[in-house]
Write a protein that holds these residues in place. Structure first.
Motif, PDB file in Angstrom:
ATOM      1  N   UNK A  45       8.586   6.904   4.023  1.00 53.46           N
ATOM      2  CA  UNK A  45       7.573   7.964   4.121  1.00 53.46           C
ATOM      3  C   UNK A  45       7.971   9.186   3.306  1.00 53.46           C
ATOM      4  N   UNK A  46       6.938   9.940   2.890  1.00 53.26           N
ATOM      5  CA  UNK A  46       7.193  11.201   2.204  1.00 53.26           C
ATOM      6  C   UNK A  46       7.364  12.280   3.265  1.00 53.26           C
ATOM      7  N   UNK A  80       0.809  -1.225   0.000  1.00 52.93           N
ATOM      8  CA  UNK A  80       0.000   0.000   0.000  1.00 52.93           C
ATOM      9  C   UNK A  80       0.845   1.279   0.000  1.00 52.93           C
ATOM     10  N   UNK A  81       1.894   1.275  -0.823  1.00 52.62           N
ATOM     11  CA  UNK A  81       2.691   2.483  -0.983  1.00 52.62           C
ATOM     12  C   UNK A  81       3.829   2.651   0.002  1.00 52.62           C
ATOM     13  N   UNK A  82       3.894   1.817   1.023  1.00 56.85           N
ATOM     14  CA  UNK A  82       4.982   1.891   1.996  1.00 56.85           C
ATOM     15  C   UNK A  82       5.983   0.768   1.755  1.00 56.85           C
ATOM     16  N   UNK A 116       9.902  14.633  -0.426  1.00 53.19           N
ATOM     17  CA  UNK A 116      10.765  13.572  -0.940  1.00 53.19           C
ATOM     18  C   UNK A 116      10.586  12.342  -0.070  1.00 53.19           C
ATOM     19  N   UNK A 117      10.966  11.162  -0.612  1.00 50.69           N
ATOM     20  CA  UNK A 117      10.813   9.936   0.155  1.00 50.69           C
ATOM     21  C   UNK A 117      12.038   9.666   1.010  1.00 50.69           C
ATOM     22  N   UNK A 118      11.812   9.431   2.292  1.00 47.44           N
ATOM     23  CA  UNK A 118      12.888   9.032   3.198  1.00 47.44           C
ATOM     24  C   UNK A 118      13.251   7.587   2.898  1.00 47.44           C
ATOM     25  N   UNK A 119      14.479   7.282   2.462  1.00 49.37           N
ATOM     26  CA  UNK A 119      14.853   5.919   2.064  1.00 49.37           C
ATOM     27  C   UNK A 119      14.803   4.908   3.199  1.00 49.37           C
ATOM     28  N   UNK A 142       4.567   8.045  -6.078  1.00 51.42           N
ATOM     29  CA  UNK A 142       5.382   9.250  -6.033  1.00 51.42           C
ATOM     30  C   UNK A 142       4.919  10.144  -4.889  1.00 51.42           C
ATOM     31  N   UNK A 143       5.871  10.877  -4.318  1.00 50.77           N
ATOM     32  CA  UNK A 143       5.535  11.809  -3.237  1.00 50.77           C
ATOM     33  C   UNK A 143       4.891  13.067  -3.819  1.00 50.77           C
ATOM     34  N   UNK A 144       4.048  13.742  -3.033  1.00 50.64           N
ATOM     35  CA  UNK A 144       3.439  15.005  -3.496  1.00 50.64           C
ATOM     36  C   UNK A 144       4.516  16.047  -3.751  1.00 50.64           C
TER      37      UNK A 144
END
Length: 229
Positions: free
Chosen positions: A198-199, A35-37, A191-194, A185-187
């Motif tokens: 999370x964005x 679910x995106x995570x 940015x996405x924390x690797x 993709x993040x809004x």
């Protein structure tokens, strides 16, 4: 083939890679997406999702998910165990909720693991080509695991749900293509924390004042320095 997190390394000449019997374990360090995570392992996702779907405090899901990213798979398992949930004052509905959802959840996690990691896909392809049964060995968990007969050709005890889920993908291997990632993709502005998946919003850097006349800014320290003549 029996697999589990502490399985022996396979000898040279085996049709499987040396760590194959460990790699299929939910504890193995192969990230998965749900679910995106993105989670460090399937075990990390499995334990965090207990809070989201079948506890009286679903709001703790985000906290547990982030905290678990800093732990190994065993630490993640403990957070979703009876002791870990009791410490947070969580009531977990296993019989009425989790037992009905967990097969579907793990099937999605295994699918992600296969799609994201060619090594896992190769193990399944080799097992399928050689008509090998995959059995998740466990000393006590006879729901996800099982025990095999002495000749290793059949299961004498246990449901082997995890092994069966892997084998359910045998016929789908030729129909699906490996995916590198299905993360959303993040809004804009984030940015996405690797590490956590999370964005996050980037912190604005401080605006630096111009250096006085005759000085320049040191790019490493950010300080204004006088040029040597």
């Amino acid at each position: 083939m029996q697999f589990h997190s502490k399985a022996k390394i396979l000898p040279a000449g085996s049709i499987f890679s040396p760590t194959s019997m460990r790699d299929l374990s939910n504890f193995s360090e192969f990230d998965v997406e749900y679910d995106g995570f993105v989670y460090r392992t399937a075990e990390h996702a499995y334990q965090a999702l207990k809070y989201l779907y079948c506890s009286n405090k679903p709001e703790l899901f985000e906290i547990v998910r982030e905290e678990n990213q800093k732990k190994d798979a065993l630490g993640a398992k403990e957070s979703g165990g009876k002791g870990g949930m009791t410490k947070r004052g969580v009531v977990f509905d296993r019989d009425g909720c989790w037992d009905k959802k967990q097969i579907e959840i793990v099937t999605k996690l295994v699918a992600s693991k296969i799609e994201r990691h060619p090594e896992i896909r190769k193990i399944l392809e080799t097992a399928k080509e050689n008509n090998i049964i995959l059995v998740h060995f466990s000393r006590s968990d006879m729901i996800w695991g099982a025990h095999v007969t002495e000749d290793g050709k059949s299961i004498k005890r246990g449901s082997n749900h995890l092994g069966n889920i892997y084998m359910s993908f045998y016929d789908k291997l030729s129909k699906t293509k490996p995916k590198t990632s299905t993360t959303k993709d993040c809004p804009e502005g984030k940015v996405r924390n690797p590490k956590t998946g999370r964005c996050i919003t980037l912190k604005n850097k401080k605006t630096l004042k111009d250096c006085p006349e005759g000085k320049i800014r040191n790019e490493k320290t950010g300080r204004c320095i006088t040029l040597k003549k």
